[in-house]
Design an enzyme around this catalytic site. Structure first.
Site, PDB file in Angstrom:
ATOM      1  N   SER A  72     -54.095   8.594  19.960  1.00 40.15           N
ATOM      2  CA  SER A  72     -55.323   8.943  20.684  1.00 40.15           C
ATOM      3  C   SER A  72     -55.088   9.933  21.823  1.00 40.15           C
ATOM      4  O   SER A  72     -56.001  10.663  22.216  1.00 40.15           O
ATOM      5  CB  SER A  72     -55.973   7.675  21.235  1.00 40.15           C
TER       6      SER A  72
ATOM      7  N   LYS B 186     -61.013  11.970  24.042  1.00 33.66           N
ATOM      8  CA  LYS B 186     -62.183  11.848  24.913  1.00 33.66           C
ATOM      9  C   LYS B 186     -63.009  13.127  24.981  1.00 33.66           C
ATOM     10  O   LYS B 186     -64.207  13.084  25.216  1.00 33.66           O
ATOM     11  CB  LYS B 186     -61.746  11.416  26.311  1.00 33.66           C
TER      12      LYS B 186
ATOM     13  N   GLU C 115     -68.456   7.126  34.555  1.00 30.24           N
ATOM     14  CA  GLU C 115     -67.463   6.227  35.131  1.00 30.24           C
ATOM     15  C   GLU C 115     -66.113   6.648  34.561  1.00 30.24           C
ATOM     16  O   GLU C 115     -66.031   7.246  33.494  1.00 30.24           O
ATOM     17  CB  GLU C 115     -67.772   4.784  34.727  1.00 30.24           C
TER      18      GLU C 115
HETATM   19  C1  LIG Z   1     -59.444   6.080  27.082  1.00 28.81           C
HETATM   20  C2  LIG Z   1     -58.337   6.067  26.111  1.00 28.81           C
HETATM   21  C3  LIG Z   1     -58.207   5.060  25.137  1.00 28.81           C
HETATM   22  C4  LIG Z   1     -59.096   3.849  25.076  1.00 28.81           C
HETATM   23  O1  LIG Z   1     -60.427   4.125  24.808  1.00 28.81           O
HETATM   24  P1  LIG Z   1     -61.117   3.871  23.398  1.00 28.81           P
HETATM   25  O2  LIG Z   1     -62.556   4.081  23.692  1.00 28.81           O
HETATM   26  O3  LIG Z   1     -60.801   2.483  22.960  1.00 28.81           O
HETATM   27  O4  LIG Z   1     -60.580   4.878  22.445  1.00 28.81           O
HETATM   28  C5  LIG Z   1     -57.188   5.162  24.211  1.00 28.81           C
HETATM   29  N1  LIG Z   1     -56.308   6.191  24.249  1.00 28.81           N
HETATM   30  C6  LIG Z   1     -56.392   7.170  25.170  1.00 28.81           C
HETATM   31  C7  LIG Z   1     -55.381   8.274  25.147  1.00 28.81           C
HETATM   32  C8  LIG Z   1     -57.397   7.154  26.131  1.00 28.81           C
HETATM   33  O5  LIG Z   1     -57.464   8.135  27.049  1.00 28.81           O
END
Ligand SMILES: *Cc1c(COP(=O)(O)O)cnc(C)c1O
Length: 397
Positions: A382, A94, A116
């Site tokens: 992620s 993010k 948000e």
């Molecule tokens: C917010 C988040 C997601 C989901 O958001 P995407 O926009 O689909 O990437 C996935 N993994 C983590 C660690 C997040 O913080």
């Protein structure tokens, strides 16, 4: 009709096939139009690219490693690499988007930033960058989420951001998004709205995908270094709104030799009535300014999504991903809460990496696929699991 383009990228009108567009109230028309007119000029300018790439390197800690997971490779019978977005500052992908959009806000002359947040990861990333750049910061968060995610609320406040708990609806992400849009309507001229994923009206999905595409570009040159070729056979990522997946696949999406697998949250099961499997269950509709697949009942009322992972329980999906799914370019696997938790424990025990619950859904999809032993698979982790420890302990398989 829109959608006659022969690739998977956004059309000049803001569509991915029949999905996308900008369905906004009259009062926001000028804001969205101004953003659409300036975003490419700004983010492709030499000055922006310099500043952005320096911050990604020196502040966020990029490039994130591409790690050959030998024990997981043996377990799944392929050559598996993990793209380590969990090692970024603030713990996920993010930060890439937050740095890019707050920089863009500054280039557009805005001093006030709103966002948000659901689980709070996007809120923390935005408040972090606002502290760094001395910007005023207001974060909208559903009351239910502020209670579930106390630590992130405290972080945002320590960073100097303000948190407004939202009391409408289910008091979660969807409601926080509505409230942020209302704020933007009240302050159209001095405020920049930082959307946290590849969702919302055009140009946001394309803007966020481009800012996150650093993930895929790094995968390409890192694979070249490790394996002597610049493309994988298969890419895997989890999808909430779709931003880490979009960043992962961005440079490869037109290369049909690269298989794309997206993991969405099945919650208690796709047919259980308690899930967030938008691509499996959604019908075309409009949510937060875009035409996309939406979980809705027969009257078109948006259904409340459920997932063990607060980052994946969104009733919509990015229009880019809806199109990739509709055209059969991406395979979509719906992974249950239980499968995700088991996959998280497996990664932890085999590789010593505790993944975010969201990322655990991508890992949970590995068991559903068949690979050849030489197949190169890259899976994006992620985020890291620190924020999910309580859930992991209480859901231990
Ligand atoms: C917010 C988040 C997601 C989901 O958001 P995407 O926009 O689909 O990437 C996935 N993994 C983590 C660690 C997040 O913080």
């Amino acid at each position: 009709m829109e959608g006659q383009d022969n690739n998977y990228r956004v059309s000049p009108e803001g569509y991915y096939g029949t999905f996308g567009g900008a369905y906004v109230p009259e009062i926001l028309h000028r804001c969205v139009e101004e953003l659409r007119e300036s975003y490419l000029r700004v983010i492709e300018s030499e000055a922006f690219m310099q500043e952005f790439s320096t911050l990604l390197r020196d502040y966020a800690g990029r490039p994130s490693p591409l790690y050959h997971a030998a024990r997981m490779s043996e377990r799944y019978g392929c050559r598996l690499y993990l793209k380590r977005e969990d090692l970024n500052h603030t713990g996920s992908h993010k930060i890439n988007n937050a740095l890019g959009q707050v920089l863009l806000a500054r280039h557009m002359g805005r001093r006030r930033v709103i966002a948000e947040t659901g689980a709070g990861q996007h809120g923390v990333a935005v408040a972090t960058v606002c502290a760094l750049m001395g910007m005023e910061c207001m974060i909208y968060m559903g009351r239910t989420d502020t209670e579930r995610q106390r630590a992130n609320v405290e972080k945002i406040r320590m960073l100097g951001g303000e948190v407004t708990p939202v009391e409408s609806g289910n008091m979660t992400l969807k409601d926080a998004t509505n409230e942020a849009i209302r704020d933007w309507c009240r302050h159209p001229s001095d405020t920049y709205y930082v959307i946290g994923s590849t969702v919302g009206p055009h140009p946001y999905p394309d803007l966020v995908a481009r800012l996150q595409s650093v993930i895929g570009r790094e995968i390409s040159w890192q694979l070249q270094e490790h394996e002597g070729r610049d493309r994988p056979d298969c890419l895997m990522a989890c999808v909430g709104g779709g931003s880490n997946a979009a960043g992962t696949i961005y440079p490869f999406v037109d290369d049909e030799r690269v298989r794309i697998v997206l993991a969405e949250a099945a919650g208690c099961g796709v047919e259980s009535g308690r899930s967030a499997a938008t691509l499996h269950l959604g019908l075309p509709g409009i949510i937060h300014g875009a035409r996309t697949l939406v979980m809705q009942d027969n009257d078109g009322q948006i259904e409340e999504p459920y997932s063990i992972s607060a980052g994946l329980d969104y009733p919509g999906i990015g229009p880019m991903h809806a199109n990739l799914f509709a055209r059969g370019r991406a395979e979509v696997v719906a992974v249950t809460d239980r499968e995700a938790v088991e996959a998280a424990y497996e990664l932890t025990r085999l590789e010593g990496i505790i993944p975010a619950l969201e990322s655990a859904h991508a890992l949970g999809a590995l068991g559903r696929l068949r690979f050849g032993p030489d197949e190169l698979v890259v899976l994006t982790v992620s985020g890291r699991g620190d924020k999910d420890m309580e859930t992991y302990l209480s859901a231990k398989p």
